[in-house]
Design a protein around this motif. Structure first.
Motif, PDB file in Angstrom:
ATOM      1  N   LEU A 109       0.834  -1.207   0.000  1.00 38.81           N
ATOM      2  CA  LEU A 109       0.000   0.000   0.000  1.00 38.81           C
ATOM      3  C   LEU A 109       0.869   1.257   0.000  1.00 38.81           C
ATOM      4  CD1 LEU A 109      -2.898  -0.911   2.463  1.00 38.81           C
ATOM      5  CD2 LEU A 109      -3.126  -0.352   0.028  1.00 38.81           C
ATOM      6  N   GLY A 110       1.930   1.238   0.802  1.00 36.51           N
ATOM      7  CA  GLY A 110       2.850   2.369   0.807  1.00 36.51           C
ATOM      8  C   GLY A 110       3.541   2.547  -0.522  1.00 36.51           C
ATOM      9  N   PHE A 111       3.891   1.448  -1.151  1.00 40.88           N
ATOM     10  CA  PHE A 111       4.511   1.465  -2.477  1.00 40.88           C
ATOM     11  C   PHE A 111       3.627   2.217  -3.470  1.00 40.88           C
ATOM     12  CE2 PHE A 111       5.474  -1.493  -6.302  1.00 40.88           C
ATOM     13  CZ  PHE A 111       6.440  -0.641  -6.795  1.00 40.88           C
ATOM     14  N   LEU A 112       2.359   1.892  -3.492  1.00 40.84           N
ATOM     15  CA  LEU A 112       1.425   2.516  -4.429  1.00 40.84           C
ATOM     16  C   LEU A 112       1.085   3.950  -4.041  1.00 40.84           C
ATOM     17  CD1 LEU A 112      -0.622   2.366  -6.814  1.00 40.84           C
ATOM     18  CD2 LEU A 112      -2.261   1.397  -5.174  1.00 40.84           C
ATOM     19  N   LEU A 113       0.717   4.165  -2.774  1.00 40.69           N
ATOM     20  CA  LEU A 113       0.211   5.471  -2.365  1.00 40.69           C
ATOM     21  C   LEU A 113       1.294   6.548  -2.385  1.00 40.69           C
ATOM     22  CD1 LEU A 113      -2.194   4.423   0.528  1.00 40.69           C
ATOM     23  CD2 LEU A 113      -2.762   5.001  -1.848  1.00 40.69           C
ATOM     24  N   ALA A 114       2.515   6.193  -1.974  1.00 41.49           N
ATOM     25  CA  ALA A 114       3.591   7.181  -2.007  1.00 41.49           C
ATOM     26  C   ALA A 114       3.877   7.614  -3.442  1.00 41.49           C
ATOM     27  CB  ALA A 114       4.854   6.617  -1.362  1.00 41.49           C
ATOM     28  N   TYR A 115       3.821   6.654  -4.371  1.00 38.66           N
ATOM     29  CA  TYR A 115       4.051   7.014  -5.777  1.00 38.66           C
ATOM     30  C   TYR A 115       2.919   7.886  -6.313  1.00 38.66           C
ATOM     31  CZ  TYR A 115       4.651   6.768 -10.779  1.00 38.66           C
ATOM     32  OH  TYR A 115       4.782   7.119 -12.095  1.00 38.66           O
TER      33      TYR A 115
ATOM     34  N   VAL B 107      10.686   6.638  -0.694  1.00 34.70           N
ATOM     35  CA  VAL B 107       9.780   5.994   0.264  1.00 34.70           C
ATOM     36  C   VAL B 107       8.980   4.894  -0.435  1.00 34.70           C
ATOM     37  CG1 VAL B 107       7.711   6.346   1.670  1.00 34.70           C
ATOM     38  CG2 VAL B 107       9.595   7.977   1.809  1.00 34.70           C
ATOM     39  N   SER B 108       8.504   5.189  -1.639  1.00 31.66           N
ATOM     40  CA  SER B 108       7.709   4.219  -2.395  1.00 31.66           C
ATOM     41  C   SER B 108       8.486   2.933  -2.633  1.00 31.66           C
ATOM     42  CB  SER B 108       7.271   4.840  -3.727  1.00 31.66           C
ATOM     43  OG  SER B 108       6.614   3.901  -4.544  1.00 31.66           O
ATOM     44  N   VAL B 109       9.691   3.050  -3.180  1.00 33.99           N
ATOM     45  CA  VAL B 109      10.438   1.825  -3.507  1.00 33.99           C
ATOM     46  C   VAL B 109      11.006   1.151  -2.263  1.00 33.99           C
ATOM     47  CG1 VAL B 109      10.932   2.526  -5.867  1.00 33.99           C
ATOM     48  CG2 VAL B 109      12.562   3.118  -4.050  1.00 33.99           C
ATOM     49  N   ALA B 110      11.198   1.908  -1.177  1.00 34.01           N
ATOM     50  CA  ALA B 110      11.589   1.269   0.079  1.00 34.01           C
ATOM     51  C   ALA B 110      10.480   0.333   0.554  1.00 34.01           C
ATOM     52  CB  ALA B 110      11.896   2.321   1.138  1.00 34.01           C
ATOM     53  N   CYS B 111       9.232   0.772   0.400  1.00 38.62           N
ATOM     54  CA  CYS B 111       8.094  -0.090   0.734  1.00 38.62           C
ATOM     55  C   CYS B 111       8.063  -1.316  -0.171  1.00 38.62           C
ATOM     56  CB  CYS B 111       6.784   0.692   0.605  1.00 38.62           C
ATOM     57  SG  CYS B 111       6.540   1.976   1.847  1.00 38.62           S
TER      58      CYS B 111
ATOM     59  N   ALA C  76      10.637  -2.735  -1.537  1.00 40.04           N
ATOM     60  CA  ALA C  76      11.721  -3.618  -1.094  1.00 40.04           C
ATOM     61  C   ALA C  76      11.297  -4.450   0.118  1.00 40.04           C
ATOM     62  CB  ALA C  76      12.970  -2.802  -0.772  1.00 40.04           C
ATOM     63  N   VAL C  77      10.511  -3.870   1.010  1.00 40.80           N
ATOM     64  CA  VAL C  77       9.994  -4.615   2.157  1.00 40.80           C
ATOM     65  C   VAL C  77       9.067  -5.734   1.674  1.00 40.80           C
ATOM     66  CG1 VAL C  77       8.541  -4.480   4.223  1.00 40.80           C
ATOM     67  CG2 VAL C  77      10.232  -2.692   3.765  1.00 40.80           C
ATOM     68  N   PHE C  78       8.225  -5.424   0.711  1.00 35.34           N
ATOM     69  CA  PHE C  78       7.324  -6.436   0.140  1.00 35.34           C
ATOM     70  C   PHE C  78       8.120  -7.566  -0.509  1.00 35.34           C
ATOM     71  CE2 PHE C  78       4.955  -7.868  -3.700  1.00 35.34           C
ATOM     72  CZ  PHE C  78       3.885  -8.484  -3.065  1.00 35.34           C
ATOM     73  N   VAL C  79       9.142  -7.208  -1.275  1.00 36.75           N
ATOM     74  CA  VAL C  79       9.992  -8.219  -1.909  1.00 36.75           C
ATOM     75  C   VAL C  79      10.625  -9.110  -0.851  1.00 36.75           C
ATOM     76  CG1 VAL C  79      12.086  -8.591  -3.262  1.00 36.75           C
ATOM     77  CG2 VAL C  79      10.448  -6.826  -3.955  1.00 36.75           C
ATOM     78  N   GLY C  80      11.121  -8.499   0.221  1.00 34.13           N
ATOM     79  CA  GLY C  80      11.713  -9.276   1.296  1.00 34.13           C
ATOM     80  C   GLY C  80      10.721 -10.234   1.938  1.00 34.13           C
ATOM     81  N   GLY C  81       9.455  -9.818   2.015  1.00 41.30           N
ATOM     82  CA  GLY C  81       8.435 -10.689   2.580  1.00 41.30           C
ATOM     83  C   GLY C  81       8.162 -11.914   1.723  1.00 41.30           C
TER      84      GLY C  81
ATOM     85  N   TYR D  70      14.858  -5.993  -5.895  1.00 43.56           N
ATOM     86  CA  TYR D  70      15.737  -5.021  -5.236  1.00 43.56           C
ATOM     87  C   TYR D  70      16.428  -4.114  -6.258  1.00 43.56           C
ATOM     88  CZ  TYR D  70      15.166  -7.930  -1.057  1.00 43.56           C
ATOM     89  OH  TYR D  70      14.643  -8.622   0.012  1.00 43.56           O
ATOM     90  N   LEU D  71      16.784  -4.666  -7.417  1.00 45.89           N
ATOM     91  CA  LEU D  71      17.401  -3.837  -8.459  1.00 45.89           C
ATOM     92  C   LEU D  71      16.412  -2.812  -8.998  1.00 45.89           C
ATOM     93  CD1 LEU D  71      19.501  -6.460 -10.467  1.00 45.89           C
ATOM     94  CD2 LEU D  71      20.376  -4.525  -9.130  1.00 45.89           C
ATOM     95  N   SER D  72      15.150  -3.193  -9.107  1.00 48.10           N
ATOM     96  CA  SER D  72      14.133  -2.236  -9.536  1.00 48.10           C
ATOM     97  C   SER D  72      14.047  -1.074  -8.545  1.00 48.10           C
ATOM     98  CB  SER D  72      12.769  -2.930  -9.645  1.00 48.10           C
ATOM     99  OG  SER D  72      11.745  -2.012  -9.947  1.00 48.10           O
ATOM    100  N   ALA D  73      14.024  -1.405  -7.261  1.00 50.11           N
ATOM    101  CA  ALA D  73      13.992  -0.354  -6.235  1.00 50.11           C
ATOM    102  C   ALA D  73      15.248   0.507  -6.296  1.00 50.11           C
ATOM    103  CB  ALA D  73      13.843  -0.985  -4.852  1.00 50.11           C
TER     104      ALA D  73
END
Length: 227
Positions: free
Chosen positions: A23-29, A74-78, A80-85, A103-106
């Motif tokens: 959600l943070g990934f989308l909303l921050a963007y 902030v968006s891509v940091a979120c 990266a957290v999703f990818v880690g999950g 992670y490379l995309s972020a």
């Protein structure tokens, strides 16, 4: 294959990684454009536009540039957290390379933001060639590279995790469509009108992370509760 074999309470995506992060990934963007537009005194020149206009925009709109860079990071940091999950499940399914793609995309967006801040710092002193090079590199990193790699991750995760029944066919096929459109943005290197794939593929892929994250979180938690 059991959901528990992929997502344990200590390693699987909890509420933060599975729901809040996408959600943070989308909303921050999505917040970038309205906030930057409100702070800017003119539209941002397109890549390839006159270097003098690009330099003038950056010099006159530091708040808009800084806000954009911060929100993008902030968006891509979120993300990266999703990818880690999802990484434990992807590794268990034999797709350990996919988290690295995510992670490379972020990282590409972080590089884009750093280039934007560099251009802001140099806008009053750099020559036209430097300004043009920084603007083009900023666009390619945050646009083409970021989106294509995002598409690869989404398509691959939909293929691997859908195959393992972590979500149903609708989510899987949504991932195929979103990931394919994002990857097709590479055609913008050869065809101008293929630039349309950049925003469409990006946003659809972002929405897919929200849908997939919620579906996986709910199914995993339901199975863990039924142990």
């Amino acid at each position: 294959m059991s959901l528990r074999s992929h997502f344990l309470p200590t390693t699987g995506p909890g509420l933060g990684a599975g729901v809040l992060a996408p959600l943070g990934f989308l909303l921050a963007y999505l917040a970038v454009s309205p906030l930057a537009d409100a702070l800017a005194d003119r539209p941002l020149p397109l890549p390839g536009g006159p270097a003098a206009e690009v330099a003038a925009y950056y010099a006159a709109n530091p708040a808009a540039i800084t806000t954009t860079a911060v929100l993008q990071v902030v968006s891509v940091a979120c993300f990266a957290v999703f990818v880690g999950g999802l990484a434990p499940a992807l590794r268990a399914a034999g797709a350990g390379w996919l988290p690295r793609v995510g992670y490379l995309s972020a990282a590409a967006m972080v590089v884009s933001s750093a280039l934007s801040m560099t251009l802001l710092a140099l806008s009053l002193s750099a020559g036209d060639s430097t300004v043009a090079a920084l603007r083009q590199a900023n666009f390619l990193a945050g646009g083409l590279v970021n989106v294509v790699l995002l598409g690869v991750f989404v398509f691959g995760a939909a293929l691997v995790l859908g195959r393992d029944l972590l979500f149903g066919k609708p989510t899987r096929w949504f991932g195929f469509v979103a990931g394919t459109l994002a990857m097709l943005s590479v055609l913008s290197l050869a065809f101008y009108y293929a630039n349309a794939f950049l925003p469409i593929g990006r946003v659809l892929s972002m929405v897919w992370t929200v849908v997939a994250g919620i579906v996986i979180y709910r199914r995993v938690r339901a199975e863990l509760a039924g142990r």
